[in-house]
Scaffold this motif. Structure first.
Motif, PDB file in Angstrom:
ATOM      1  N   CYS A   1       4.378   0.904  32.783  1.00  0.00           N
ATOM      2  CA  CYS A   1       3.592   0.908  31.548  1.00  0.00           C
ATOM      3  C   CYS A   1       2.576   2.035  31.626  1.00  0.00           C
ATOM      4  O   CYS A   1       1.731   2.031  32.512  1.00  0.00           O
ATOM      5  CB  CYS A   1       2.874  -0.417  31.363  1.00  0.00           C
ATOM      6  N   ALA A   2       2.633   2.983  30.694  1.00  0.00           N
ATOM      7  CA  ALA A   2       1.752   4.145  30.738  1.00  0.00           C
ATOM      8  C   ALA A   2       1.189   4.459  29.356  1.00  0.00           C
ATOM      9  O   ALA A   2       1.734   4.024  28.349  1.00  0.00           O
ATOM     10  CB  ALA A   2       2.513   5.348  31.281  1.00  0.00           C
ATOM     11  N   LYS A   3       0.099   5.235  29.325  1.00  0.00           N
ATOM     12  CA  LYS A   3      -0.560   5.666  28.090  1.00  0.00           C
ATOM     13  C   LYS A   3      -0.919   4.486  27.215  1.00  0.00           C
ATOM     14  O   LYS A   3      -0.689   4.470  26.006  1.00  0.00           O
ATOM     15  CB  LYS A   3       0.297   6.667  27.343  1.00  0.00           C
ATOM     16  N   LEU A   4      -1.512   3.467  27.824  1.00  0.00           N
ATOM     17  CA  LEU A   4      -1.850   2.267  27.073  1.00  0.00           C
ATOM     18  C   LEU A   4      -2.975   2.501  26.067  1.00  0.00           C
ATOM     19  O   LEU A   4      -3.267   1.626  25.258  1.00  0.00           O
ATOM     20  CB  LEU A   4      -2.210   1.138  28.031  1.00  0.00           C
ATOM     21  N   ASP A   5      -3.575   3.700  26.079  1.00  0.00           N
ATOM     22  CA  ASP A   5      -4.642   3.992  25.118  1.00  0.00           C
ATOM     23  C   ASP A   5      -4.142   4.023  23.676  1.00  0.00           C
ATOM     24  O   ASP A   5      -4.932   3.967  22.743  1.00  0.00           O
ATOM     25  CB  ASP A   5      -5.359   5.289  25.480  1.00  0.00           C
ATOM     26  N   SER A   6      -2.831   4.086  23.467  1.00  0.00           N
ATOM     27  CA  SER A   6      -2.267   4.071  22.116  1.00  0.00           C
ATOM     28  C   SER A   6      -1.821   2.681  21.685  1.00  0.00           C
ATOM     29  O   SER A   6      -1.436   2.499  20.544  1.00  0.00           O
ATOM     30  CB  SER A   6      -1.060   5.013  22.031  1.00  0.00           C
ATOM     31  N   LYS A   7      -1.861   1.722  22.593  1.00  0.00           N
ATOM     32  CA  LYS A   7      -1.380   0.372  22.296  1.00  0.00           C
ATOM     33  C   LYS A   7      -2.466  -0.424  21.584  1.00  0.00           C
ATOM     34  O   LYS A   7      -3.522  -0.663  22.122  1.00  0.00           O
ATOM     35  CB  LYS A   7      -0.971  -0.346  23.575  1.00  0.00           C
ATOM     36  N   PRO A   8      -2.199  -0.858  20.332  1.00  0.00           N
ATOM     37  CA  PRO A   8      -3.183  -1.712  19.678  1.00  0.00           C
ATOM     38  C   PRO A   8      -3.225  -3.091  20.335  1.00  0.00           C
ATOM     39  O   PRO A   8      -2.262  -3.514  20.977  1.00  0.00           O
ATOM     40  CB  PRO A   8      -2.691  -1.811  18.229  1.00  0.00           C
ATOM     41  N   ALA A   9      -4.320  -3.802  20.135  1.00  0.00           N
ATOM     42  CA  ALA A   9      -4.518  -5.099  20.789  1.00  0.00           C
ATOM     43  C   ALA A   9      -3.443  -6.115  20.423  1.00  0.00           C
ATOM     44  O   ALA A   9      -3.087  -6.962  21.243  1.00  0.00           O
ATOM     45  CB  ALA A   9      -5.907  -5.641  20.445  1.00  0.00           C
ATOM     46  N   TYR A  10      -2.911  -6.050  19.218  1.00  0.00           N
ATOM     47  CA  TYR A  10      -1.925  -7.051  18.798  1.00  0.00           C
ATOM     48  C   TYR A  10      -0.542  -6.858  19.416  1.00  0.00           C
ATOM     49  O   TYR A  10       0.310  -7.737  19.313  1.00  0.00           O
ATOM     50  CB  TYR A  10      -1.808  -7.097  17.270  1.00  0.00           C
ATOM     51  N   VAL A  11      -0.297  -5.717  20.053  1.00  0.00           N
ATOM     52  CA  VAL A  11       1.002  -5.468  20.685  1.00  0.00           C
ATOM     53  C   VAL A  11       0.952  -5.971  22.121  1.00  0.00           C
ATOM     54  O   VAL A  11       0.099  -5.544  22.905  1.00  0.00           O
ATOM     55  CB  VAL A  11       1.371  -3.972  20.666  1.00  0.00           C
ATOM     56  N   CYS A  12       1.839  -6.879  22.455  1.00  0.00           N
ATOM     57  CA  CYS A  12       1.905  -7.436  23.810  1.00  0.00           C
ATOM     58  C   CYS A  12       2.928  -6.664  24.630  1.00  0.00           C
ATOM     59  O   CYS A  12       4.001  -6.314  24.126  1.00  0.00           O
ATOM     60  CB  CYS A  12       2.316  -8.907  23.758  1.00  0.00           C
ATOM     61  N   LEU A  13       2.615  -6.423  25.878  1.00  0.00           N
ATOM     62  CA  LEU A  13       3.570  -5.780  26.777  1.00  0.00           C
ATOM     63  C   LEU A  13       4.668  -6.770  27.133  1.00  0.00           C
ATOM     64  O   LEU A  13       4.432  -7.983  27.157  1.00  0.00           O
ATOM     65  CB  LEU A  13       2.865  -5.306  28.050  1.00  0.00           C
ATOM     66  N   PRO A  14       5.863  -6.276  27.417  1.00  0.00           N
ATOM     67  CA  PRO A  14       6.949  -7.169  27.830  1.00  0.00           C
ATOM     68  C   PRO A  14       6.573  -7.936  29.095  1.00  0.00           C
ATOM     69  O   PRO A  14       5.759  -7.487  29.902  1.00  0.00           O
ATOM     70  CB  PRO A  14       8.108  -6.212  28.094  1.00  0.00           C
ATOM     71  N   GLU A  15       7.173  -9.096  29.265  1.00  0.00           N
ATOM     72  CA  GLU A  15       6.931  -9.912  30.454  1.00  0.00           C
ATOM     73  C   GLU A  15       7.635  -9.304  31.658  1.00  0.00           C
ATOM     74  O   GLU A  15       8.503  -8.463  31.525  1.00  0.00           O
ATOM     75  CB  GLU A  15       7.448 -11.330  30.219  1.00  0.00           C
ATOM     76  N   GLY A  16       7.287  -9.775  32.841  1.00  0.00           N
ATOM     77  CA  GLY A  16       7.940  -9.342  34.069  1.00  0.00           C
ATOM     78  C   GLY A  16       7.044  -8.453  34.912  1.00  0.00           C
ATOM     79  O   GLY A  16       5.883  -8.208  34.590  1.00  0.00           O
ATOM     80  N   ASN A  17       7.604  -7.958  36.018  1.00  0.00           N
ATOM     81  CA  ASN A  17       6.868  -7.082  36.924  1.00  0.00           C
ATOM     82  C   ASN A  17       6.540  -5.763  36.236  1.00  0.00           C
ATOM     83  O   ASN A  17       7.394  -5.192  35.563  1.00  0.00           O
ATOM     84  CB  ASN A  17       7.698  -6.803  38.180  1.00  0.00           C
ATOM     85  N   LYS A  18       5.302  -5.287  36.441  1.00  0.00           N
ATOM     86  CA  LYS A  18       4.858  -4.054  35.796  1.00  0.00           C
ATOM     87  C   LYS A  18       4.030  -3.207  36.750  1.00  0.00           C
ATOM     88  O   LYS A  18       3.299  -3.741  37.567  1.00  0.00           O
ATOM     89  CB  LYS A  18       3.980  -4.376  34.588  1.00  0.00           C
ATOM     90  N   GLU A  19       4.153  -1.893  36.593  1.00  0.00           N
ATOM     91  CA  GLU A  19       3.199  -0.928  37.144  1.00  0.00           C
ATOM     92  C   GLU A  19       2.459  -0.410  35.923  1.00  0.00           C
ATOM     93  O   GLU A  19       3.081   0.011  34.956  1.00  0.00           O
ATOM     94  CB  GLU A  19       3.923   0.240  37.820  1.00  0.00           C
ATOM     95  N   ILE A  20       1.128  -0.454  35.952  1.00  0.00           N
ATOM     96  CA  ILE A  20       0.346  -0.096  34.772  1.00  0.00           C
ATOM     97  C   ILE A  20      -0.466   1.168  35.037  1.00  0.00           C
ATOM     98  O   ILE A  20      -1.148   1.277  36.058  1.00  0.00           O
ATOM     99  CB  ILE A  20      -0.563  -1.266  34.352  1.00  0.00           C
ATOM    100  N   TYR A  21      -0.387   2.113  34.076  1.00  0.00           N
ATOM    101  CA  TYR A  21      -1.110   3.380  34.151  1.00  0.00           C
ATOM    102  C   TYR A  21      -1.839   3.605  32.835  1.00  0.00           C
ATOM    103  O   TYR A  21      -1.245   3.460  31.769  1.00  0.00           O
ATOM    104  CB  TYR A  21      -0.157   4.555  34.399  1.00  0.00           C
TER     105      TYR A  21
END
Length: 177
Positions: free
Chosen positions: A137-157
């Motif tokens: 998961c990268a560039k989360l600065d464009s993700k609005p609050a209402y959008v949920c990331l998919p479930e499961g194992n994640k690396e977040i940037y």
């Protein structure tokens, strides 16, 4: 030998095939804010992809552009506006190709990297795409609050992940020669 991906739009007016050495959708990223990130683009959370691809954005795969074969090309159209509604508004160099009849997103092409094409996973009919063990998961600065990331194992940037599509596939033994 690369995997041949077969895809189509919702109404069936456009069908296509493309060979891919990187067929696993693994990365969540917003690359529109920095065109240099196109090599990492997989699951785009930017406003453009959310508006044309739905609330979660779009999942892009990697393909070899010279292998693209299209049936119904007369129904394919493309354009993308960046920074809409701001003084920096402009047409993107990357082309989002979609069906002019049903608006299904088909693939992204950018002449900056003429050897590459990025089909949208949502347009792929076969083969069944593999679910990655870990999602990047990268560039989360464009993700609005209402959008949920998919479930499961994640690396977040907050910015970009360290690997290109090809590097990730090679590291995880998913690259197809």
């Amino acid at each position: 030998m690369p995997v041949t991906l077969s895809g189509s739009c919702h109404c069936g007016a456009v069908k296509f095939t493309v060979d891919s050495s990187t067929p696993v959708p693994y990365q969540v990223v917003d690359w529109l804010r920095n065109v240099d990130l196109i090599m990492n683009a997989q699951f785009c959370l930017c406003s453009l992809c959310r508006k044309v691809g739905g609330v979660g954005g779009s999942v892009n795969l990697g393909g070899h552009s010279e292998s693209l074969k299209v049936e119904g090309n007369e129904h394919v159209t493309s354009q993308a506006v960046l920074d809409r509604g701001t003084f920096k508004e402009h047409i993107a160099t990357s082309e989002r190709n979609f069906c002019s009849k049903c608006s299904s997103m088909l693939w992204l092409y950018d002449p900056t990297w003429p050897e590459l094409i990025h089909p949208f996973a949502s347009a792929i009919d076969s083969p069944e795409l593999k679910n990655p063990d870990t999602l990047v998961c990268a560039k989360l600065d464009s993700k609005p609050a209402y959008v949920c990331l998919p479930e499961g194992n994640k690396e977040i940037y907050q910015q970009v992940g360290p690997l290109s599509i090809e590097e990730w596939h090679r590291k995880d033994n998913e690259y197809v020669e």
